[in-house]
Design a protein around this motif. Structure first.
Motif, PDB file in Angstrom:
ATOM      1  N   TRP A  82     -22.602  -6.178  -9.154  1.00  0.00           N
ATOM      2  CA  TRP A  82     -21.968  -6.948  -8.084  1.00  0.00           C
ATOM      3  C   TRP A  82     -20.815  -7.803  -8.606  1.00  0.00           C
ATOM      4  N   VAL A  83     -20.928  -8.259  -9.856  1.00  0.00           N
ATOM      5  CA  VAL A  83     -19.843  -9.044 -10.456  1.00  0.00           C
ATOM      6  C   VAL A  83     -18.668  -8.131 -10.775  1.00  0.00           C
ATOM      7  N   ILE A  84     -18.955  -6.976 -11.329  1.00  0.00           N
ATOM      8  CA  ILE A  84     -17.890  -6.023 -11.674  1.00  0.00           C
ATOM      9  C   ILE A  84     -17.158  -5.567 -10.407  1.00  0.00           C
ATOM     10  N   VAL A  85     -17.910  -5.246  -9.353  1.00  0.00           N
ATOM     11  CA  VAL A  85     -17.292  -4.845  -8.084  1.00  0.00           C
ATOM     12  C   VAL A  85     -16.462  -5.999  -7.519  1.00  0.00           C
ATOM     13  N   SER A  86     -16.969  -7.212  -7.622  1.00  0.00           N
ATOM     14  CA  SER A  86     -16.228  -8.383  -7.143  1.00  0.00           C
ATOM     15  C   SER A  86     -14.924  -8.562  -7.909  1.00  0.00           C
ATOM     16  N   ILE A  87     -14.965  -8.335  -9.216  1.00  0.00           N
ATOM     17  CA  ILE A  87     -13.754  -8.447 -10.034  1.00  0.00           C
ATOM     18  C   ILE A  87     -12.728  -7.408  -9.604  1.00  0.00           C
ATOM     19  N   VAL A  88     -13.183  -6.183  -9.415  1.00  0.00           N
ATOM     20  CA  VAL A  88     -12.267  -5.105  -8.996  1.00  0.00           C
ATOM     21  C   VAL A  88     -11.665  -5.424  -7.628  1.00  0.00           C
ATOM     22  N   LEU A  89     -12.485  -5.874  -6.691  1.00  0.00           N
ATOM     23  CA  LEU A  89     -11.988  -6.212  -5.353  1.00  0.00           C
ATOM     24  C   LEU A  89     -11.041  -7.413  -5.388  1.00  0.00           C
ATOM     25  N   THR A  90     -11.309  -8.374  -6.254  1.00  0.00           N
ATOM     26  CA  THR A  90     -10.427  -9.528  -6.396  1.00  0.00           C
ATOM     27  C   THR A  90      -9.069  -9.103  -6.949  1.00  0.00           C
ATOM     28  N   VAL A  91      -9.078  -8.221  -7.933  1.00  0.00           N
ATOM     29  CA  VAL A  91      -7.817  -7.693  -8.482  1.00  0.00           C
ATOM     30  C   VAL A  91      -7.059  -6.927  -7.398  1.00  0.00           C
ATOM     31  N   ALA A  92      -7.785  -6.145  -6.604  1.00  0.00           N
ATOM     32  CA  ALA A  92      -7.144  -5.410  -5.508  1.00  0.00           C
ATOM     33  C   ALA A  92      -6.531  -6.365  -4.485  1.00  0.00           C
ATOM     34  N   ALA A  93      -7.272  -7.423  -4.138  1.00  0.00           N
ATOM     35  CA  ALA A  93      -6.758  -8.410  -3.177  1.00  0.00           C
ATOM     36  C   ALA A  93      -5.517  -9.098  -3.725  1.00  0.00           C
ATOM     37  N   ALA A  94      -5.550  -9.460  -4.997  1.00  0.00           N
ATOM     38  CA  ALA A  94      -4.383 -10.091  -5.621  1.00  0.00           C
ATOM     39  C   ALA A  94      -3.198  -9.131  -5.616  1.00  0.00           C
ATOM     40  N   GLY A  95      -3.465  -7.857  -5.887  1.00  0.00           N
ATOM     41  CA  GLY A  95      -2.394  -6.853  -5.858  1.00  0.00           C
ATOM     42  C   GLY A  95      -1.781  -6.709  -4.480  1.00  0.00           C
ATOM     43  N   VAL A  96      -2.614  -6.673  -3.450  1.00  0.00           N
ATOM     44  CA  VAL A  96      -2.113  -6.565  -2.076  1.00  0.00           C
ATOM     45  C   VAL A  96      -1.248  -7.783  -1.745  1.00  0.00           C
ATOM     46  N   LEU A  97      -1.706  -8.954  -2.157  1.00  0.00           N
ATOM     47  CA  LEU A  97      -0.950 -10.178  -1.870  1.00  0.00           C
ATOM     48  C   LEU A  97       0.392 -10.185  -2.605  1.00  0.00           C
ATOM     49  N   VAL A  98       0.351  -9.945  -3.907  1.00  0.00           N
ATOM     50  CA  VAL A  98       1.548 -10.076  -4.736  1.00  0.00           C
ATOM     51  C   VAL A  98       2.515  -8.900  -4.563  1.00  0.00           C
ATOM     52  N   LEU A  99       1.982  -7.706  -4.377  1.00  0.00           N
ATOM     53  CA  LEU A  99       2.844  -6.520  -4.321  1.00  0.00           C
ATOM     54  C   LEU A  99       3.247  -6.096  -2.908  1.00  0.00           C
ATOM     55  N   LEU A 100       2.472  -6.488  -1.902  1.00  0.00           N
ATOM     56  CA  LEU A 100       2.765  -6.040  -0.540  1.00  0.00           C
ATOM     57  C   LEU A 100       3.084  -7.189   0.415  1.00  0.00           C
ATOM     58  N   ILE A 101       2.209  -8.178   0.494  1.00  0.00           N
ATOM     59  CA  ILE A 101       2.375  -9.226   1.500  1.00  0.00           C
ATOM     60  C   ILE A 101       3.546 -10.149   1.181  1.00  0.00           C
ATOM     61  N   LEU A 102       3.547 -10.739  -0.010  1.00  0.00           N
ATOM     62  CA  LEU A 102       4.612 -11.690  -0.343  1.00  0.00           C
ATOM     63  C   LEU A 102       6.002 -11.049  -0.316  1.00  0.00           C
ATOM     64  N   PRO A 103       6.183  -9.857  -0.907  1.00  0.00           N
ATOM     65  CA  PRO A 103       7.512  -9.237  -0.816  1.00  0.00           C
ATOM     66  C   PRO A 103       7.907  -8.888   0.624  1.00  0.00           C
ATOM     67  N   ALA A 104       6.945  -8.463   1.433  1.00  0.00           N
ATOM     68  CA  ALA A 104       7.256  -8.143   2.833  1.00  0.00           C
ATOM     69  C   ALA A 104       7.655  -9.400   3.593  1.00  0.00           C
ATOM     70  N   GLN A 105       6.987 -10.511   3.295  1.00  0.00           N
ATOM     71  CA  GLN A 105       7.370 -11.776   3.930  1.00  0.00           C
ATOM     72  C   GLN A 105       8.774 -12.185   3.506  1.00  0.00           C
TER      73      GLN A 105
END
Length: 156
Positions: A82-105
């Motif tokens: 559950w910790v490993i999955v949480s880490i992977v999902l957190t990295v994915a969320a950070a990627g979506v924010l930094v690579l998709l949301i912020l540049p689109a804004q």
């Protein structure tokens, strides 16, 4: 020490991730209003404010995984699935924010040098809303994993 680290981890998540999820979620709707409004001066000011909130709290949000790693290490659960999955999902969320949301804004605001305003594409607010929804879903999943902790022997 574990209780302190866990408290800091939860507080950092509330203070940092909460504002980003709310501001990012409000951005597409405000963008739609801006596109529908001829002048849109007030809406543009709101868009700039929402983007700034996302940017600043994304930086502050780095504290969440840092305290999370410290807490997991203190609890001795770093290898738990559950910790490993949480880490992977957190990295994915950070990627979506930094690579998709912020540049689109930034594109929508047209404030980056050479930026093509996102408003030039009719699906732009919808696409940005989709990215934001994915970001929020990833964080919601991490939160549920933190609460449920599959395989936990604590009975919680």
């Amino acid at each position: 020490m574990t209780k302190l680290l866990l408290s800091l981890h939860v507080l950092a998540a509330l203070v940092a991730v909460g504002p980003v999820t709310v501001a990012a979620s409000m951005f597409p709707a405000t963008l739609r209003r801006t596109l529908g409004d001829g002048d849109g001066t007030e809406a543009r000011t709101t868009l700039r404010t929402l983007h700034r909130i996302c940017r600043v709290y994304a930086g502050i949000g780095i504290a969440v995984p840092l305290f999370g790693f410290a807490t997991a290490g203190s609890l001795g659960v770093m290898g738990d699935a559950w910790v490993i999955v949480s880490i992977v999902l957190t990295v994915a969320a950070a990627g979506v924010l930094v690579l998709l949301i912020l540049p689109a804004q930034e594109d929508a605001l047209g404030e980056e040098p050479g930026a093509t305003p996102l408003s030039s594409t009719p699906l732009a607010p919808g696409r940005l809303a989709m990215f934001t929804g994915i970001f929020n879903l990833l964080w919601a999943t991490v939160t549920v994993l933190m609460i449920i902790r599959p395989g936990s022997t604590t009975g919680a």
